[in-house]
Design a protein around this motif. Structure first.
Motif, PDB file in Angstrom:
ATOM      1  N   ILE A 258       0.861  -1.179   0.000  1.00  0.00           N
ATOM      2  CA  ILE A 258       0.000   0.000   0.000  1.00  0.00           C
ATOM      3  C   ILE A 258       0.903   1.236   0.000  1.00  0.00           C
ATOM      4  CG2 ILE A 258      -1.750   1.285   1.272  1.00  0.00           C
ATOM      5  CD1 ILE A 258      -2.757  -1.305   0.012  1.00  0.00           C
ATOM      6  N   PRO A 259       0.868   2.040  -1.061  1.00  0.00           N
ATOM      7  CA  PRO A 259       1.853   3.130  -1.195  1.00  0.00           C
ATOM      8  C   PRO A 259       1.541   4.354  -0.344  1.00  0.00           C
ATOM      9  CG  PRO A 259       0.405   3.089  -3.090  1.00  0.00           C
ATOM     10  CD  PRO A 259       0.006   1.903  -2.234  1.00  0.00           C
ATOM     11  N   ALA A 260       1.419   4.122   0.955  1.00  0.00           N
ATOM     12  CA  ALA A 260       1.223   5.231   1.890  1.00  0.00           C
ATOM     13  C   ALA A 260       2.570   5.599   2.514  1.00  0.00           C
ATOM     14  CB  ALA A 260       0.204   4.856   2.962  1.00  0.00           C
ATOM     15  N   CYS A 261       3.174   4.652   3.220  1.00  0.00           N
ATOM     16  CA  CYS A 261       4.509   4.896   3.786  1.00  0.00           C
ATOM     17  C   CYS A 261       5.517   5.185   2.678  1.00  0.00           C
ATOM     18  CB  CYS A 261       4.972   3.685   4.588  1.00  0.00           C
ATOM     19  SG  CYS A 261       4.007   3.330   6.071  1.00  0.00           S
ATOM     20  N   SER A 262       5.487   4.399   1.637  1.00  0.00           N
ATOM     21  CA  SER A 262       6.491   4.531   0.570  1.00  0.00           C
ATOM     22  C   SER A 262       6.397   5.876  -0.135  1.00  0.00           C
ATOM     23  CB  SER A 262       6.337   3.398  -0.442  1.00  0.00           C
ATOM     24  OG  SER A 262       5.019   3.352  -0.968  1.00  0.00           O
ATOM     25  N   SER A 263       5.172   6.355  -0.414  1.00  0.00           N
ATOM     26  CA  SER A 263       5.050   7.632  -1.129  1.00  0.00           C
ATOM     27  C   SER A 263       5.510   8.791  -0.260  1.00  0.00           C
ATOM     28  CB  SER A 263       3.613   7.842  -1.610  1.00  0.00           C
ATOM     29  OG  SER A 263       2.706   7.984  -0.536  1.00  0.00           O
TER      30      SER A 263
END
Length: 596
Positions: A258-263
């Motif tokens: 889920i690209p929350a932390c990564s983004s």
């Protein structure tokens, strides 16, 4: 759930909710009185977060999820609208209470297998050791690479541009008061350690004749650092709590895919710089609580390591030191042994961050201290609003007290409900300490006499607890400021320009994520700031579990610091996103036999 995007999706969602509730009503009736109350309480809060509208500032719509977005000033709402909100909250509370009871029954009655055999073997083999932390970090980081590429090469927001311009040696200025700072290298308005870190990577890139490479390198290095901190969090939880493998697997999957932390780790800014240090500090803090709970010895090596993390977190985000100190104070009060070591881990970082560094290191490096207006932002915002409504009721001596700290006419003219910054810019920098103390005392007095007006003065604070914004993010490249150095940062790019991958891949991806119900919910800020913490609290109350109270103190004190925020942005709450695995763990029993 009164959306601004049309009634069709609202009708579909509502019909699904009420069908589930209709067929599951008998399950709710079988709950004990205590669990019924907690279920209804949780459901009512969730319903409020769905129905009550937010106050979003201009430009914040880009990460607001679909179709819940609304923008309403509740203080100006009609009676009809208020009644409609109350009816919706009541109906949603009824529906969610029954659905939650049905889900709990289904989980208890079914042995749901989520993890494959190979994944289970891998998760069972890794433990809380340095080698395992690095291995899992590599897995997480490899899953982040697509986001690092499409959000790349680098995203530089306004504050970070100011830091880079100043650390490069261009004329320094106070970015809040917009006043020059002659003789200084740069300002501590944004944390000095962050500025030095950015300057080091920028210098390294220019040394290699590629500033872009240096700043892009920062993004990738810090993203890996964040994956290491999350890996440490996951493996610590696996070691110290009795989490089912399926739950652990879900946590790893959420962090990785889920690209929350990564983004967020693709943005060059103080919050993403701070968060790896803070997560590692949280691991050390939770380990301290764990050892205190079991009445085990705490070694000096562990204490010194914890102190280093506390200092680094405190120097990369100013509110962090207050969260750390207050949390450690609660552990000190509850501890039966090791009190000298806990006291040292509490006092020494506070002395370093709050006194030694500003008093000795800043003058040595010609770093201008941050302005005194920063801690007074919310009091100024609320005081100016109350005075504008009730000036005839306030005594002249109180008006004089305010005027010694704030230019009232300018503050009233520039006051903005979406942010405290315009009112804060009317702060008088020559105000004495006694003037500021008198102002704070008057603010407390006004807070008691006009509580509703003080709440209405900062309506943006409720945004953190409403379904709307998500953590999916990207950003343009802000490369300079004309009065100081021009557009000197990555001058080959236009100011505020999106890269090709951002424009053609990142923006469409974020729009898709924000418009897809399940993915939107997994990235929704409210899931991490309200729903998950409240669910864990209710679970602990249902089982009368008390062990996690000291462990949860950093979350409580983070909530308190959020009351003093200058505006609404999702970056202010990312500690809840990066530390959600700790919260999940608090709902499970402690593993008392895991201590090495």
């Amino acid at each position: 759930m009164i959306g601004s995007k049309g009634a069709l999706s609202l009708t579909i969602v509502s019909a699904a909710l009420f069908c589930c509730a209709f067929f599951g009503e008998s399950y709710f009736a079988n709950l004990s009185r205590r669990k019924k109350f907690l279920t209804v309480f949780f459901s009512s809060v969730v319903s409020c977060s769905l129905v009550i509208p937010g106050v979003w500032g201009q430009g914040q719509e880009s990460n607001v999820s679909f179709p819940w977005y609304t923008n309403v000033d509740l203080s100006q709402a009609s009676v009809y609208l208020i009644v409609l909100y109350i009816v919706e909250i009541a109906l949603c509370t009824w529906a969610f209470s029954i659905i939650i009871a049905s889900v709990i029954r289904a989980i208890k009655s079914e042995n749901i297998k989520i993890v494959s055999f190979k994944a289970q073997v891998y998760l069972d083999r890794i433990n809380f050791s340095l080698s395992s932390i690095i291995k899992l970090a590599l897995v997480i980081f490899s899953c982040w690479i697509p986001i690092l590429v499409i959000n790349g090469p680098v995203c530089i927001p306004m504050d970070s541009m100011v830091q880079l311009i100043q650390v490069r040696g261009f004329p320094a200025w106070d970015p809040m008061m917009m006043t020059p700072l002659p003789g200084y290298w740069f300002s501590d308005h944004n944390p000095a350690l962050d500025t030095i870190i950015y300057g080091a990577f920028d210098f390294f890139g220019r040394l290699l004749n590629s500033e872009l490479f240096g700043l892009a390198l920062y993004t990738w290095v810090w993203a890996f650092f964040a994956s290491v901190s999350l890996s440490a969090e996951i493996l610590w939880v696996k070691s110290r709590f009795k989490l089912p493998t399926s739950v652990l697997f879900i946590c790893v999957a959420l962090v990785s895919f889920i690209p929350a932390c990564s983004s967020y780790m693709t943005i060059l800014m103080k919050d993403s710089t701070w968060i790896p240090f803070y997560v590692l500090w949280m691991v050390a803090f939770e380990e301290l609580c764990y050892r205190v709970y079991l009445n085990k010895n705490i070694g000096w090596k562990f204490v010194l390591f914890s102190v280093c993390l506390t200092v680094l977190a405190g120097l990369t985000k100013k509110t962090s030191i207050y969260i750390s100190v207050l949390s450690l104070l609660t552990v000190l009060i509850s501890a039966n042994s090791n009190r000298i070591k806990i006291l040292f881990s509490l006092l020494f970082p506070a002395i370093v961050v709050l006194f030694l560094v500003p008093s000795f290191l800043f003058p040595l490096l010609r770093i201008a201290p941050g302005g005194g207006q920063e801690m007074l932002g919310t009091p100024i915002q609320q005081t100016v609003y109350v005075v504008s409504l009730h000036q005839s009721e306030i005594e002249k001596k109180d008006i004089d007290t305010i005027s010694r700290v704030v230019d009232l006419s300018s503050a009233k003219q520039n006051w903005n409900q979406a942010t405290v910054d315009p009112a804060k810019q009317s702060y008088k920098s020559h105000a004495s300490t006694m003037d500021k103390l008198a102002f704070i005392g008057l603010w407390v007095k006004l807070l008691i006499h006009y509580p509703l007006d003080c709440v209405n003065a900062v309506p943006f604070l409720r945004n953190f607890f409403l379904l709307g914004p998500t953590y999916y993010t990207n950003g343009a490249l802000k490369n300079g400021w004309e009065p100081s150095g021009g557009y000197a940062i990555l001058s080959q790019f236009a100011d505020c320009e999106l890269s090709w991958t951002q424009e053609h891949l990142s923006v469409p991806l974020i729009n898709f994520l924000n418009k897809t119900p399940v993915l939107m919910l997994l990235g929704a800020e409210v899931l991490y700031t309200l729903w998950l913490p409240l669910a864990v609290l209710c679970a602990n109350l249902a089982h009368r579990k008390k062990v996690s109270i000291p462990m949860a103190m950093p979350f409580l004190f983070t909530y308190l610091t959020m009351l003093m925020l200058p505006a609404y942005q999702t970056r202010y709450s990312i500690s809840f996103l990066f530390c959600f695995i700790f919260l999940i763990a608090f709902a499970f029993p402690v593993n008392k036999k895991s201590l090495c």
